[in-house]
Design a protein around this motif. Sequence first.
Motif, PDB file in Angstrom:
ATOM      1  N   GLU A 171       1.044  -1.465  -0.070  1.00 19.76           N
ATOM      2  CA  GLU A 171       0.028   0.105   0.188  1.00 19.76           C
ATOM      3  C   GLU A 171       1.005   1.493   0.151  1.00 19.76           C
ATOM      4  OE1 GLU A 171      -2.070  -0.450   3.769  1.00 19.76           O
ATOM      5  OE2 GLU A 171      -3.469  -1.950   2.272  1.00 19.76           O
ATOM      6  N   TYR A 204      -7.034  -1.388  -1.370  1.00 21.78           N
ATOM      7  CA  TYR A 204      -7.348  -3.207  -1.639  1.00 21.78           C
ATOM      8  C   TYR A 204      -8.271  -3.848  -0.407  1.00 21.78           C
ATOM      9  CZ  TYR A 204      -2.219  -2.671  -4.000  1.00 21.78           C
ATOM     10  OH  TYR A 204      -1.520  -2.280  -4.677  1.00 21.78           O
ATOM     11  N   VAL A 253      -4.946   4.157  -1.130  1.00 26.76           N
ATOM     12  CA  VAL A 253      -4.982   2.794  -1.529  1.00 26.76           C
ATOM     13  C   VAL A 253      -5.676   1.760  -0.343  1.00 26.76           C
ATOM     14  CG1 VAL A 253      -2.714   1.181  -1.727  1.00 26.76           C
ATOM     15  CG2 VAL A 253      -2.705   3.158  -2.606  1.00 26.76           C
ATOM     16  N   GLN A 254      -5.162   2.141   0.740  1.00 27.79           N
ATOM     17  CA  GLN A 254      -5.986   0.722   1.764  1.00 27.79           C
ATOM     18  C   GLN A 254      -7.075   0.638   1.519  1.00 27.79           C
ATOM     19  OE1 GLN A 254      -6.364   2.088   6.202  1.00 27.79           O
ATOM     20  NE2 GLN A 254      -4.321   0.447   6.380  1.00 27.79           N
ATOM     21  N   ARG A 287      -1.661   7.455   1.693  1.00 26.60           N
ATOM     22  CA  ARG A 287      -1.734   5.414   1.728  1.00 26.60           C
ATOM     23  C   ARG A 287      -3.393   5.007   2.339  1.00 26.60           C
ATOM     24  NH1 ARG A 287       2.108   2.094   6.217  1.00 26.60           N
ATOM     25  NH2 ARG A 287       1.275   0.043   6.005  1.00 26.60           N
ATOM     26  N   LYS A 325      -2.894  -9.830   3.120  1.00 23.91           N
ATOM     27  CA  LYS A 325      -1.560  -8.218   3.423  1.00 23.91           C
ATOM     28  C   LYS A 325      -0.195  -8.655   3.004  1.00 23.91           C
ATOM     29  CE  LYS A 325      -2.434  -4.823   5.970  1.00 23.91           C
ATOM     30  NZ  LYS A 325      -2.944  -4.067   6.409  1.00 23.91           N
TER      31      LYS A 325
END
Length: 265
Positions: free
Chosen positions: A63, A81, A77-78, A74, A93
């Motif tokens: 991430e 995901y 992206v987290q 971040r 992860k």
Amino acid sequence: MDEAVFAKGAQDRAPGTRYSPGSLISLLQIDDRAGPIYRQLEQRIVHLIRTEVLEAGSVLPAERQLAEALGVSRTTVQHCYNNLRRSGLLGGKGRSGSSIQPLRLNTGMDRLKGFTEEMRDLGRVPSSEILQCEQVEDRSIASVFGLPSTAPLLKLVRIRRGDSTPMSREVAWYDLSAAPDLPKADLTGSVYDVLKKIGVQLTHCEQSIEAASSSEEESAIFGFQSAQPCLLIKRRSYTSDHRMIEYVEGLFRGDAYVYSLKLHV
């Protein structure tokens, strides 16, 4: 790098490839005016997975690494995901990133059909690798057929693939007294088609599904690092006069299959 070039390169990579953040930037285009950034990333990655530009087993960047490469937070992206994990497209992860999971196939159970037909119905290219094909005598399997212990049986062990992805390891037995020409045929495709050509028409089956874990051999076939939950499907197939021709035990990867039923009151 454009998408066509990237796709060609992806085909040459083995499952487990780790993609660098830089190799994804041109494919994950972001438009600040096109809605939430995490949603744009999610939709773009889903598209790349479904078109197999990003292949099952490959690893997306961590991430923090991808966030820095794209110039986003971040958290963005987290969020992306996490949504992909909830939909089953990304695995757990890790420090190096998250692995892309095989697409789950939603297949019905409304009629008797083999793996080859099932894959074609789902728009996939079926193929098989024969691990064992020989005439055997097996007391326990003969009893399943209701045959004498010395009855001739064909044992067929195959890896079944959809679009080159291993989907199942299948062990099947056939009553050779009913289909003596079966061992001479090409069994890399549909055995049901072969049976039909030699005059054996299957009309119905009894099928059960149960939970099972992959063995060490099966894990290696599926590319699992350790034993994983799978679906064990057992099927007994019959002709119209209720003669049992086939008994199959197929272990299907649990990360790729969903079976659906239509129930009526």
